[in-house]
Design a protein around this motif. Sequence first.
Motif, PDB file in Angstrom:
ATOM      1  N   SER A  15      52.716  45.290  49.674  1.00 40.40           N
ATOM      2  CA  SER A  15      52.713  44.663  49.649  1.00 40.40           C
ATOM      3  C   SER A  15      51.339  44.230  51.174  1.00 40.40           C
ATOM      4  CB  SER A  15      53.121  43.489  49.297  1.00 40.40           C
ATOM      5  OG  SER A  15      53.779  42.524  50.881  1.00 40.40           O
ATOM      6  N   LEU A  32      35.336  41.380  43.110  1.00 41.74           N
ATOM      7  CA  LEU A  32      35.835  42.205  43.067  1.00 41.74           C
ATOM      8  C   LEU A  32      37.130  42.136  43.812  1.00 41.74           C
ATOM      9  CD1 LEU A  32      36.517  44.314  40.852  1.00 41.74           C
ATOM     10  CD2 LEU A  32      34.862  44.967  41.553  1.00 41.74           C
ATOM     11  N   LEU A  35      39.455  40.015  44.010  1.00 43.06           N
ATOM     12  CA  LEU A  35      40.299  40.079  43.132  1.00 43.06           C
ATOM     13  C   LEU A  35      41.117  41.279  42.915  1.00 43.06           C
ATOM     14  CD1 LEU A  35      41.545  38.446  40.526  1.00 43.06           C
ATOM     15  CD2 LEU A  35      39.846  39.241  39.021  1.00 43.06           C
ATOM     16  N   ARG A  36      41.050  42.121  43.415  1.00 39.38           N
ATOM     17  CA  ARG A  36      42.145  43.418  43.010  1.00 39.38           C
ATOM     18  C   ARG A  36      43.001  44.379  44.342  1.00 39.38           C
ATOM     19  NH1 ARG A  36      38.010  47.814  43.526  1.00 39.38           N
ATOM     20  NH2 ARG A  36      37.630  47.457  45.240  1.00 39.38           N
ATOM     21  N   VAL A  39      44.547  38.721  45.942  1.00 38.36           N
ATOM     22  CA  VAL A  39      44.455  38.449  44.677  1.00 38.36           C
ATOM     23  C   VAL A  39      45.776  38.457  43.553  1.00 38.36           C
ATOM     24  CG1 VAL A  39      43.931  36.325  42.768  1.00 38.36           C
ATOM     25  CG2 VAL A  39      42.886  37.153  44.318  1.00 38.36           C
ATOM     26  N   SER A  40      45.227  39.968  42.367  1.00 37.44           N
ATOM     27  CA  SER A  40      46.164  40.461  41.969  1.00 37.44           C
ATOM     28  C   SER A  40      47.391  41.557  42.548  1.00 37.44           C
ATOM     29  CB  SER A  40      45.556  41.812  41.306  1.00 37.44           C
ATOM     30  OG  SER A  40      44.620  41.309  40.687  1.00 37.44           O
ATOM     31  N   GLN A  41      47.371  41.373  43.694  1.00 33.97           N
ATOM     32  CA  GLN A  41      48.278  41.949  44.341  1.00 33.97           C
ATOM     33  C   GLN A  41      48.777  41.045  44.939  1.00 33.97           C
ATOM     34  OE1 GLN A  41      47.218  46.289  46.246  1.00 33.97           O
ATOM     35  NE2 GLN A  41      45.935  46.100  45.601  1.00 33.97           N
ATOM     36  N   ASN A  42      49.023  39.972  44.943  1.00 33.26           N
ATOM     37  CA  ASN A  42      50.014  38.812  45.690  1.00 33.26           C
ATOM     38  C   ASN A  42      49.577  39.068  47.516  1.00 33.26           C
ATOM     39  OD1 ASN A  42      50.621  36.529  43.914  1.00 33.26           O
ATOM     40  ND2 ASN A  42      52.549  36.643  44.442  1.00 33.26           N
ATOM     41  N   ALA A 163      35.950  35.097  41.424  1.00 28.81           N
ATOM     42  CA  ALA A 163      37.225  35.998  41.244  1.00 28.81           C
ATOM     43  C   ALA A 163      37.815  34.996  39.982  1.00 28.81           C
ATOM     44  CB  ALA A 163      37.466  36.797  42.529  1.00 28.81           C
ATOM     45  N   PRO A 289      48.583  33.224  48.732  1.00 29.50           N
ATOM     46  CA  PRO A 289      49.175  33.601  47.628  1.00 29.50           C
ATOM     47  C   PRO A 289      49.744  32.394  46.637  1.00 29.50           C
ATOM     48  CG  PRO A 289      48.793  35.720  48.812  1.00 29.50           C
ATOM     49  CD  PRO A 289      48.964  34.317  49.792  1.00 29.50           C
ATOM     50  N   LYS A 315      47.143  29.332  39.165  1.00 27.05           N
ATOM     51  CA  LYS A 315      46.964  30.763  38.504  1.00 27.05           C
ATOM     52  C   LYS A 315      46.212  29.997  37.267  1.00 27.05           C
ATOM     53  CE  LYS A 315      47.998  33.574  39.594  1.00 27.05           C
ATOM     54  NZ  LYS A 315      46.918  35.191  40.294  1.00 27.05           N
ATOM     55  N   PRO A 321      51.924  36.365  34.411  1.00 27.90           N
ATOM     56  CA  PRO A 321      53.242  37.475  35.541  1.00 27.90           C
ATOM     57  C   PRO A 321      54.100  36.972  34.029  1.00 27.90           C
ATOM     58  CG  PRO A 321      52.539  35.292  36.104  1.00 27.90           C
ATOM     59  CD  PRO A 321      51.783  34.717  34.969  1.00 27.90           C
TER      60      PRO A 321
ATOM     61  N   LEU B  35      38.369  43.017  35.334  1.00 29.19           N
ATOM     62  CA  LEU B  35      39.814  42.502  36.142  1.00 29.19           C
ATOM     63  C   LEU B  35      40.067  40.985  35.564  1.00 29.19           C
ATOM     64  CD1 LEU B  35      42.045  43.705  37.842  1.00 29.19           C
ATOM     65  CD2 LEU B  35      40.261  42.887  39.437  1.00 29.19           C
ATOM     66  N   CYS B 320      54.085  43.031  41.649  1.00 29.88           N
ATOM     67  CA  CYS B 320      52.876  41.486  41.715  1.00 29.88           C
ATOM     68  C   CYS B 320      53.791  40.729  41.259  1.00 29.88           C
ATOM     69  CB  CYS B 320      52.102  42.115  41.813  1.00 29.88           C
ATOM     70  SG  CYS B 320      51.008  42.928  42.825  1.00 29.88           S
TER      71      CYS B 320
END
Lengths: 325, 325
Positions: A15, A32, A35-36, A39-42, A163, A289, A315, A321, B35, B320
């Motif tokens: 991470s 993008l 988010l990519r 956020v998406s990867q926390n 995002a 996050p 979220k 999740p 996404l 994640c």
Amino acid sequence: MQEVKKLWDEVRELSLGSNSTIERLESPPTPLQFLRDYVSQNKPCIIKNVSLHHQWPAFSLWPHPSYLSKTLSSSPPVSVHLSPNGRADSLVTLTHPRSGEISQCFASAHVERLPFDEALQLVSNSKNGDVVAYLQQQNDCFRDEYSVLGSDCDEHIAWATEALGCYPEAVNLWIGNQLSETSFHKDHYENLYTVVSGQKHFLLLPPTDVHRMYIRQYPAAHYSYSRVNDVERFTLELEEPVRYVPWCSVNPYPSPETRESEMAKFPLYFNGPKPFECTVNAGEILYLPSMWFHHVRQSPDDNGYTIALNYCKAKASFLCPYFKI
Amino acid sequence: MQEVKKLWDEVRELSLGSNSTIERLESPPTPLQFLRDYVSQNKPCIIKNVSLHHQWPAFSLWPHPSYLSKTLSSSPPVSVHLSPNGRADSLVTLTHPRSGEISQCFASAHVERLPFDEALQLVSNSKNGDVVAYLQQQNDCFRDEYSVLGSDCDEHIAWATEALGCYPEAVNLWIGNQLSETSFHKDHYENLYTVVSGQKHFLLLPPTDVHRMYIRQYPAAHYSYSRVNDVERFTLELEEPVRYVPWCSVNPYPSPETRESEMAKFPLYFNGPKPFECTVNAGEILYLPSMWFHHVRQSPDDNGYTIALNYCKAKASFLCPYFKI
């Protein structure tokens, strides 16, 4: 146990990369990228130069207490959290009034609503062991109690809104000083902590380190505050009927006297990998996050205040999740 | 049980809206939309007019078997999956050779590598109960066995690559006909199924419907195929030593004779909410999020083939989701 320790290390590596520091971006990310890559990867990150890019009047105006006092002079009262030591929402040792039993409880602050000027004065006059004031209320207080300051900053952080696909659910203002401290906990929210003046010092641990936090059920208690003949007095009262709050047991900064016993009680925390440490300066945003454990301290600006604005949202789809397991 | 049923309904409502159909987009989404609105929410969608927007020569060229045969005439052999009924990677009732015991096993196809022309001919000649051929191999076969076709389409789907932050890990080509069917299963991949010719018919169930799939451990078996004096023969052999494969027990299209017993064996599937049903036409892409259960049938084009190209990649950071619990 070896398995869990391996997980801690892997999560750090995956991470946050091998150098395990919180990434600092020179300028706001595109929606993008945000988010990519975060956020998406926390994955937490700090965005620098926010004052430069977002150009909120807040960054130049709010550090002047006189501006705030004047602007808020005819606003309705604001919420102030009062505690004897700046450690509200934290664990406190309590002697049970009836049984005499000594135990720990989860103590929340005494909350008062006061005219802004008076509230700010209380922060200035805060003394440890006496009364420590912290202007805050995590119920969208900025848009409610401080609405006249609304034009000094953006209603939302555009790249984050785009995002995440929606506006912040709450915007909270925090004005305190170095005496106020927030104990380790996690939120179910995506947080964007914007420091306007002073500094915030975070200790961060990923959600997978949950076992190192020794989360236990503590009975809820409340400070109640009275001032009689200029004598200030806090009493800590257990909620009746008893209500239990799950809270992290670890205090990362034990006093020298208790350090050894704390380390013995919480070996997974004290002997495991160090938490991520980061300082968020005025003009910077920390993306925190959801579900990351965080402990927060602060340093004041030249006028004695730390001012921060926190944009948060749940979220978008809390069930996602679960889908991915 | 009531709780679980409520969850099924809530997930449907949350992930796919109240009308519970797979959304069809008129044109490719932006990377951010893709996404934010689909990948992050683990929500399938169908993108229409791909041939219009992406303008791959594949859409006009591949439906002509003569083009494929000519182009691939000097390529190395391609992988063909052979089974007696088009149902490879599915459950088959087996009489144990030694004990005589009747049980179900997970049967994989016999895989041969044949010159393309010969392989395609086998698809044409496929007969149920005899031999059914399916040109496929889920190991990045397009970039490996069909590399000469590479210039007919994009190496990756640009908006998806930008959204997911990396190139596909595998691109697989599938050429078969209506006899080949893929039983209910889930993948740990984000999938973009592009139908080039013919149609694919999907049944989809969200990951939370896992209990309705009756996933059980089945012993792995392999078809072995031989042709002696023009007599084709399949034998199904259990792996030795025995290896168990977790697989969905539900066949959504039981034969009229077995329908009643299947419904009695798998009531949660047959009595619960219907799976999402969708047909992906030539020139359309299905985004199938990881962990969704899917069952696939197909209809051929005028020449008797269904041709699809599947771009897939593992989730960027598989940990994640765990963070978010």
